[in-house]
Design a protein around this motif. Structure first.
Motif, mmCIF file in Angstrom:
data_model
loop_
_atom_site.group_PDB
_atom_site.id
_atom_site.type_symbol
_atom_site.label_atom_id
_atom_site.label_comp_id
_atom_site.label_asym_id
_atom_site.label_seq_id
_atom_site.Cartn_x
_atom_site.Cartn_y
_atom_site.Cartn_z
ATOM 1 N N SER A 44 27.649 6.986 -28.380
ATOM 2 C CA SER A 44 26.504 6.915 -27.473
ATOM 3 C C SER A 44 26.032 5.470 -27.420
ATOM 4 C CB SER A 44 25.357 7.825 -27.950
ATOM 5 O OG SER A 44 24.839 7.355 -29.183
ATOM 6 N N ILE A 45 25.317 5.152 -26.365
ATOM 7 C CA ILE A 45 24.815 3.788 -26.205
ATOM 8 C C ILE A 45 23.485 3.834 -25.483
ATOM 9 C CG2 ILE A 45 26.051 3.438 -24.014
ATOM 10 C CD1 ILE A 45 26.405 0.503 -24.855
ATOM 11 N N GLU A 46 22.576 2.945 -25.864
ATOM 12 C CA GLU A 46 21.255 2.913 -25.266
ATOM 13 C C GLU A 46 21.170 1.811 -24.214
ATOM 14 O OE1 GLU A 46 18.217 2.537 -28.173
ATOM 15 O OE2 GLU A 46 18.650 4.469 -29.131
ATOM 16 N N TYR A 47 20.387 2.089 -23.182
ATOM 17 C CA TYR A 47 20.115 1.104 -22.135
ATOM 18 C C TYR A 47 18.595 0.917 -22.085
ATOM 19 C CZ TYR A 47 24.935 1.749 -20.625
ATOM 20 O OH TYR A 47 26.309 1.802 -20.575
ATOM 21 N N PRO A 48 18.061 -0.068 -22.792
ATOM 22 C CA PRO A 48 16.605 -0.257 -22.872
ATOM 23 C C PRO A 48 15.986 -0.487 -21.496
ATOM 24 C CG PRO A 48 17.742 -1.605 -24.508
ATOM 25 C CD PRO A 48 18.798 -1.070 -23.585
ATOM 26 N N ASN A 49 14.827 0.126 -21.289
ATOM 27 C CA ASN A 49 14.093 -0.054 -20.039
ATOM 28 C C ASN A 49 12.645 0.360 -20.281
ATOM 29 O OD1 ASN A 49 13.211 -0.317 -17.404
ATOM 30 N ND2 ASN A 49 15.009 0.646 -16.513
ATOM 31 N N GLU A 50 11.733 -0.579 -20.254
ATOM 32 C CA GLU A 50 10.326 -0.279 -20.503
ATOM 33 C C GLU A 50 9.731 0.506 -19.343
ATOM 34 O OE1 GLU A 50 8.074 -3.701 -21.405
ATOM 35 O OE2 GLU A 50 9.356 -4.341 -23.071
ATOM 36 N N ARG A 51 9.118 1.644 -19.667
ATOM 37 C CA ARG A 51 8.521 2.495 -18.638
ATOM 38 C C ARG A 51 7.031 2.192 -18.532
ATOM 39 N NH1 ARG A 51 10.426 8.611 -19.364
ATOM 40 N NH2 ARG A 51 9.217 8.709 -17.446
ATOM 41 N N THR A 52 6.712 1.017 -18.065
ATOM 42 C CA THR A 52 5.314 0.637 -17.890
ATOM 43 C C THR A 52 4.887 0.912 -16.457
ATOM 44 O OG1 THR A 52 5.996 -1.634 -17.388
ATOM 45 C CG2 THR A 52 5.414 -1.134 -19.674
ATOM 46 N N PHE A 53 3.860 1.716 -16.311
ATOM 47 C CA PHE A 53 3.369 2.048 -14.977
ATOM 48 C C PHE A 53 2.316 1.018 -14.589
ATOM 49 C CE2 PHE A 53 0.686 4.568 -12.019
ATOM 50 C CZ PHE A 53 1.640 4.760 -11.049
ATOM 51 N N ASN A 54 2.768 -0.070 -13.990
ATOM 52 C CA ASN A 54 1.869 -1.182 -13.668
ATOM 53 C C ASN A 54 1.648 -1.326 -12.169
ATOM 54 O OD1 ASN A 54 4.400 -2.011 -12.975
ATOM 55 N ND2 ASN A 54 4.383 -3.916 -14.149
ATOM 56 N N TYR A 55 1.772 -0.208 -11.437
ATOM 57 C CA TYR A 55 1.557 -0.267 -9.988
ATOM 58 C C TYR A 55 0.118 -0.668 -9.694
ATOM 59 C CZ TYR A 55 0.790 1.358 -5.209
ATOM 60 O OH TYR A 55 0.428 1.447 -3.893
ATOM 61 N N LYS A 56 -0.052 -1.587 -8.772
ATOM 62 C CA LYS A 56 -1.374 -2.059 -8.380
ATOM 63 C C LYS A 56 -1.803 -1.347 -7.096
ATOM 64 C CE LYS A 56 -0.700 -6.571 -10.541
ATOM 65 N NZ LYS A 56 -1.584 -6.265 -11.671
ATOM 66 N N VAL A 57 -2.932 -0.717 -7.157
ATOM 67 C CA VAL A 57 -3.445 0.113 -6.067
ATOM 68 C C VAL A 57 -3.678 -0.730 -4.818
ATOM 69 C CG1 VAL A 57 -5.448 1.460 -5.331
ATOM 70 C CG2 VAL A 57 -4.438 1.843 -7.593
ATOM 71 N N GLN A 58 -3.307 -0.142 -3.677
ATOM 72 C CA GLN A 58 -3.422 -0.815 -2.389
ATOM 73 C C GLN A 58 -4.258 0.028 -1.419
ATOM 74 O OE1 GLN A 58 -2.223 -3.970 -1.897
ATOM 75 N NE2 GLN A 58 -1.657 -3.836 -4.072
ATOM 76 N N PRO A 59 -4.794 -0.589 -0.351
ATOM 77 C CA PRO A 59 -5.522 0.183 0.663
ATOM 78 C C PRO A 59 -4.673 1.332 1.195
ATOM 79 C CG PRO A 59 -5.869 -2.153 1.026
ATOM 80 C CD PRO A 59 -4.836 -2.045 -0.079
ATOM 81 N N GLY A 60 -5.308 2.491 1.349
ATOM 82 C CA GLY A 60 -4.609 3.687 1.803
ATOM 83 C C GLY A 60 -4.198 4.604 0.674
ATOM 84 N N ASP A 61 -4.162 4.098 -0.569
ATOM 85 C CA ASP A 61 -3.837 4.946 -1.716
ATOM 86 C C ASP A 61 -4.972 5.928 -1.975
ATOM 87 O OD1 ASP A 61 -1.382 3.813 -2.113
ATOM 88 O OD2 ASP A 61 -2.057 2.405 -3.659
ATOM 89 N N ASN A 62 -4.614 7.036 -2.623
ATOM 90 C CA ASN A 62 -5.599 8.076 -2.928
ATOM 91 C C ASN A 62 -5.742 8.193 -4.441
ATOM 92 O OD1 ASN A 62 -6.226 11.224 -3.401
ATOM 93 N ND2 ASN A 62 -7.094 10.557 -1.458
ATOM 94 N N LEU A 63 -6.987 8.170 -4.928
ATOM 95 C CA LEU A 63 -7.254 8.237 -6.360
ATOM 96 C C LEU A 63 -7.967 9.540 -6.723
ATOM 97 C CD1 LEU A 63 -8.539 4.599 -7.015
ATOM 98 C CD2 LEU A 63 -6.284 5.529 -7.568
ATOM 99 N N TYR A 64 -7.547 10.101 -7.840
ATOM 100 C CA TYR A 64 -8.203 11.278 -8.412
ATOM 101 C C TYR A 64 -9.133 10.783 -9.510
ATOM 102 C CZ TYR A 64 -8.623 15.359 -11.506
ATOM 103 O OH TYR A 64 -9.084 16.350 -12.315
ATOM 104 N N ILE A 65 -10.450 10.970 -9.345
ATOM 105 C CA ILE A 65 -11.431 10.517 -10.331
ATOM 106 C C ILE A 65 -12.355 11.683 -10.678
ATOM 107 C CG2 ILE A 65 -13.307 8.898 -10.828
ATOM 108 C CD1 ILE A 65 -12.109 6.982 -8.827
ATOM 109 N N ARG A 66 -12.445 11.965 -11.972
ATOM 110 C CA ARG A 66 -13.342 13.024 -12.438
ATOM 111 C C ARG A 66 -14.136 12.537 -13.641
ATOM 112 N NH1 ARG A 66 -12.741 14.358 -8.336
ATOM 113 N NH2 ARG A 66 -12.122 16.315 -7.377
ATOM 114 N N ILE A 67 -15.319 13.096 -13.782
ATOM 115 C CA ILE A 67 -16.225 12.728 -14.867
ATOM 116 C C ILE A 67 -16.453 13.944 -15.759
ATOM 117 C CG2 ILE A 67 -18.534 11.894 -15.477
ATOM 118 C CD1 ILE A 67 -16.842 9.822 -14.050
#
Length: 273
Positions: A44-67
């Motif tokens: 077996s062999i590994e293929y490193p890849n960082e799964r960082t979710f660094n997407y920057k929100v843009q106009p038109g995106d929809n956000l789920y916000i709860r308190i």
């Protein structure tokens, strides 16, 4: 006689082309040239890849916000205002589908702001989801200390076009997705797909960016473009052989062509005698 010879030559070329125009297995297989296939030591062999979710929100995106708060009235009223007078739990909202998430979430305006109850405009453009959560949490702490803010990207849109079984637009309800998972949603790439040159179109703050990845190579697992971003467009190009090629060898057609050639040659021999 010249016409007969010409016809026989044309049929011979056609029969040969049937063998050469089939899509080779090398163009169909994913993740070729793995190191463990070339070296028996590697099981077996590994293929490193960082799964960082660094997407920057843009106009038109929809956000789920709860308190969530110890002050149940405050939390209920905040969430009630966001849902336009229809109070429901987060699990109920997410199970009701894409339209409900869009209508009950916070859409980022052209100016980069969202409109929060009690607070007003909050600038979120070019911030990650985690950064927005911290920002909203700090704002809410000014109103009430015992609160916890939850922020998620409402809808992860993907568009998949070209040589796939089910091209179209897909909505993903998770924080990230990789290229193979996206192709699986579209029913996988066809045998005529050019897997060595998949185009991914990223939406940026300045426009669009095109990158190319090779799914035939196992190194794609370590590519920074292996994990997709919201609003990505995936275009799977067709192979050049699609217009006249075969996904498998048409043995029946070839046998029929050879039989016809033998018959014609026999006729020519008899005619010459």
């Amino acid at each position: 006689m010249k016409k007969i010879v010409f016809v026989l030559l044309a049929m011979s070329v056609m029969a040969i082309s049937m063998f050469t125009s089939c899509v080779s297995q090398k163009k169909i297989l994913y993740l070729q040239n793995e190191q463990m296939l070339n070296d028996s030591v590697f099981m077996s062999i590994e293929y490193p890849n960082e799964r960082t979710f660094n997407y920057k929100v843009q106009p038109g995106d929809n956000l789920y916000i709860r308190i969530a708060s110890l002050d149940e009235k405050f939390a209920a009223y905040f969430n009630f205002m966001n849902q336009g007078g229809s109070l429901m739990s987060s699990s109920t909202q997410y199970s009701s589908g894409n339209a409900s998430i869009y209508l009950n979430g916070y859409t980022v305006g052209a100016d980069g702001n969202i409109d929060l109850p009690f607070v007003g405009d909050v600038f979120v453009k070019n911030l990650t989801v985690d950064e927005i959560q911290v920002k909203v949490q700090e704002i809410m702490n000014e109103y009430l200390k015992e609160t916890v803010v939850y922020v998620k990207l409402g809808v992860f849109n993907l568009t998949i076009l070209g040589e796939v079984l089910r091209p179209g637009q897909y909505q993903i309800y998770q924080s990230d997705i990789n290229l193979f998972q996206a192709l699986a949603l579209a029913g996988n790439a066809t045998d005529f797909a050019n897997k060595s040159n998949i185009k991914i179109i990223h939406q940026t703050s300045k426009g669009s960016q095109i990158v190319r990845v090779n799914l035939n190579e196992a190194d794609v697992l370590s590519s920074p473009d292996f994990y997709l971003k919201p609003n990505d467009i995936i275009y799977v190009e067709p192979l050049k052989t699609k217009q006249f090629g075969f996904t498998s060898v048409p043995y029946g057609t070839i046998i029929s062509a050879i039989s016809l050639l033998v018959t014609c040659f026999t006729f020519v021999i008899v005619y010459l005698k």
